[in-house]
Scaffold this active site. Structure first.
Site, PDB file in Angstrom:
ATOM      1  N   LYS A 195       0.853  -1.193   0.000  1.00 50.44           N
ATOM      2  CA  LYS A 195       0.000   0.000   0.000  1.00 50.44           C
ATOM      3  C   LYS A 195       0.886   1.239   0.000  1.00 50.44           C
ATOM      4  O   LYS A 195       1.489   1.585   1.013  1.00 50.44           O
ATOM      5  CB  LYS A 195      -0.932   0.054   1.203  1.00 50.44           C
ATOM      6  N   GLY A 248       6.792   4.941   8.521  1.00 48.83           N
ATOM      7  CA  GLY A 248       5.939   6.113   8.644  1.00 48.83           C
ATOM      8  C   GLY A 248       6.068   6.727  10.024  1.00 48.83           C
ATOM      9  O   GLY A 248       7.094   6.580  10.699  1.00 48.83           O
ATOM     10  N   SER A 249       5.025   7.380  10.480  1.00 49.49           N
ATOM     11  CA  SER A 249       5.067   8.096  11.752  1.00 49.49           C
ATOM     12  C   SER A 249       4.960   7.139  12.933  1.00 49.49           C
ATOM     13  O   SER A 249       4.406   6.038  12.823  1.00 49.49           O
ATOM     14  CB  SER A 249       3.928   9.110  11.820  1.00 49.49           C
ATOM     15  N   THR A 250       5.466   7.572  14.073  1.00 51.08           N
ATOM     16  CA  THR A 250       5.372   6.779  15.297  1.00 51.08           C
ATOM     17  C   THR A 250       3.917   6.586  15.696  1.00 51.08           C
ATOM     18  O   THR A 250       3.522   5.502  16.153  1.00 51.08           O
ATOM     19  CB  THR A 250       6.158   7.470  16.418  1.00 51.08           C
ATOM     20  N   VAL A 252       1.199   6.345  13.803  1.00 52.86           N
ATOM     21  CA  VAL A 252       0.563   5.310  12.997  1.00 52.86           C
ATOM     22  C   VAL A 252       1.221   3.957  13.259  1.00 52.86           C
ATOM     23  O   VAL A 252       0.545   2.913  13.240  1.00 52.86           O
ATOM     24  CB  VAL A 252       0.608   5.664  11.502  1.00 52.86           C
ATOM     25  N   GLY A 253       2.516   3.947  13.537  1.00 54.88           N
ATOM     26  CA  GLY A 253       3.198   2.701  13.867  1.00 54.88           C
ATOM     27  C   GLY A 253       2.566   2.002  15.056  1.00 54.88           C
ATOM     28  O   GLY A 253       2.450   0.768  15.084  1.00 54.88           O
ATOM     29  N   GLU A 402       9.131  15.733  15.476  1.00 60.36           N
ATOM     30  CA  GLU A 402       9.555  15.599  14.088  1.00 60.36           C
ATOM     31  C   GLU A 402       8.703  16.514  13.208  1.00 60.36           C
ATOM     32  O   GLU A 402       7.501  16.311  13.074  1.00 60.36           O
ATOM     33  CB  GLU A 402       9.418  14.150  13.625  1.00 60.36           C
TER      34      GLU A 402
END
Length: 504
Positions: A195, A248-250, A252-253, A402
């Site tokens: 994706k 990706g971002s923390t 979303v992780g 970030e």
């Protein structure tokens, strides 16, 4: 204020490099297909804020179809069962096709992500082909081990592909992130569903087309374009996916990991955010290191997770270095990414553009001094001036969060002990840069900073052989290097009794 390219007829001629968009549908089981719902979404050119194309919007039902194809290809198809040498030959053909389409692929990433076309042609796309070749070379060298057992047993291990993999990739490096996920998974014998980020779907669909031309069997590589909260969430929670690799971002992780844990407890690897220190000691060549410090923050318009945005300068050279840095920042050219004279293109989309400007305002509100930049560029598109703050305290928002944009925070330090402590005063641990001619200092600091990648007297020194990943909230698991193959393999242990063994 940084230099800014005009937006007149000279730029219009650059648009001749923009290719016709060929692929806008989902790629499932070797075919480009509409989404089940028939819905589409717009992908926007950040240079102009105009629509490039309408892309099929994949959702849970489409992920189900893609996973079904990948499952069939893994359980019954040829790819996991091919000798490694055959997988290698097909992957090498894939790499050759990437090279043959370099200009078109570079242009797609420029109009979709605002990336510099010149850099795409000479770095991003050729490096992508080399990444596929690197892992192709590993495909026939995946071996288990023969074990010396402590009892009357013969033991050995097999390394087998983990199964169906879900790759969720970010928008800042659409090409590199595609190949660094897909390459080792293909070499290992896995099948997969990719994706791409909804902001940058174009090159991923083109790579799917090239993979089919190369001879990768149907169902092995599937691409679902769509949104993270729908298609991405469906991949993370899917009961028939064996592994998820996410960059990706923390924030979303965390969601990816939670979904994996509450579904089938699938394996997860995460490459997340960073707030990397760039540490400059007073024995360096100021002019050379100032160039490196500037590019360490502003490269790819700051949209890179290892950006060295916390710049620590030792007090002996602080004033001289800062003056040099500002001069170079003012000469940094912002403009259309198809212009070869430009250093920095537009931010990827309006949301990211507005987020960066919010962080700049927050820095001013919290008392940091804006030394240069800090404003949108006066033109259409998501362009922001390269921005440098001084008088930045370690606990300020711009020093802790970030930003993912062209914003640098500059801090002064005195001693080695002080800068080690301050460099580690972050929830992240992805990378760090150390600039010094003193080997003892370089060794001490590099061993003391808690980060996955340390660059000494260089920055962004990526290499196929160098593992890449983070500590702390920058995630876990490694990309690049042969050890990253282990993310897509599992170990099977086999034991049999020896002749005349009491086990019989």
């Amino acid at each position: 204020m940084s230099s800014l390219q005009s937006n007149g007829s000279a730029v219009e001629s650059l648009d001749d490099k923009i290719p016709k968009i060929k692929f806008t549908k989902l790629f499932i089981n070797g075919q480009f297909v509409d989404s089940v719902s028939g819905r589409t979404f717009e992908t926007i050119d950040p240079r102009t804020e105009e629509v490039i194309a309408k892309i099929s919007e994949g959702d849970k039902e489409d992920v189900d179809l893609a996973v079904k194809a990948a499952r069939q290809a893994f359980d019954h198809g040829p790819w996991p069962r091919l000798p490694g040498s055959q997988r290698r030959r097909i992957m090498l053909k894939f790499a050759d096709l990437i090279n043959e389409n370099t200009e078109e692929l570079a242009a797609l990433d420029s109009i979709d992500a605002g990336k510099l076309y010149s850099m795409g042609k000479i770095i991003d796309i050729p490096a992508a082909a080399e990444t596929i070749r690197y892992f192709a070379g590993a495909a026939d060298k995946i071996h288990g081990a023969t074990l010396k057992m402590s009892r009357e047993l013969q033991g050995y291990t097999l390394k087998e592909p983990i199964g169906v993999v879900g790759h969720i990739i970010p928008w800042n490096f659409p090409t590199q992130m595609f190949v660094v996920k897909v390459g080792p998974a293909l070499a290992a014998g896995c099948t997969m569903v990719v994706k791409p980020a909804e902001q940058t779907p174009l090159s991923a669909l083109y790579y799917a087309h090239l993979a089919k031309l190369a001879g990768i069997p149907d169902g092995v590589l599937n691409v679902i374009t769509g949104y993270g909260h729908t298609a991405g969430a469906a991949i993370s929670s899917h009961m028939d996916i064996d592994k998820v690799s996410f960059t990706g971002s923390t924030e979303v992780g965390r969601l990816v990991m939670q979904a994996a844990a509450t579904s089938n407890l699938k394996a997860v690897s995460l490459e997340l955010g960073g707030k990397s220190p760039f540490i400059i000691f007073d024995d360096v060549d100021v002019d050379k290191v100032a160039d490196l410090a500037l590019s360490g923050t502003m490269y790819n318009k700051g949209e890179i997770c290892v950006a060295g945005t916390r710049v620590f300068i030792q007090e002996g050279i602080y004033d001289k270095f800062l003056n040099t840095l500002v001069e170079k920042a003012k000469a940094w050219v912002v403009g259309d990414p198809f212009d070869p004279n430009v250093h920095q293109g537009p931010q990827v989309d309006k949301k990211q553009y507005e987020k960066i400007l919010w962080f700049i305002d927050q820095g001013k509100r919290e008392g940091a001094t804006l030394l240069t930049g800090g404003k949108p560029c006066d033109r259409k598109g998501y362009y922001i001036e390269p921005t440098i703050f001084t008088d930045v305290a370690d606990d300020m928002t711009i020093a802790q969060e970030e930003i993912f944009g062209p914003v640098m925070s500059v801090m002064k330090f005195k001693t080695v002990e002080e800068v080690i402590k301050r460099a580690n005063a972050t929830k992240y641990g992805l990378a760090a840069g150390i600039m010094t001619n003193n080997l003892n200092i370089a060794n001490r600091v590099s061993r003391s900073i808690r980060a996955g990648v340390i660059w000494i007297n260089c920055y962004f020194a990526f290499d196929q052989d160098l593992p890449y990943g983070g500590y702390k909230m920058s995630g876990f698991g490694r990309d690049f290097g042969l050890e990253c193959l282990n993310k897509y393999l599992q170990v099977k242990s086999i034991a049999t009794p020896l002749y005349d063994s009491p086990w019989l």
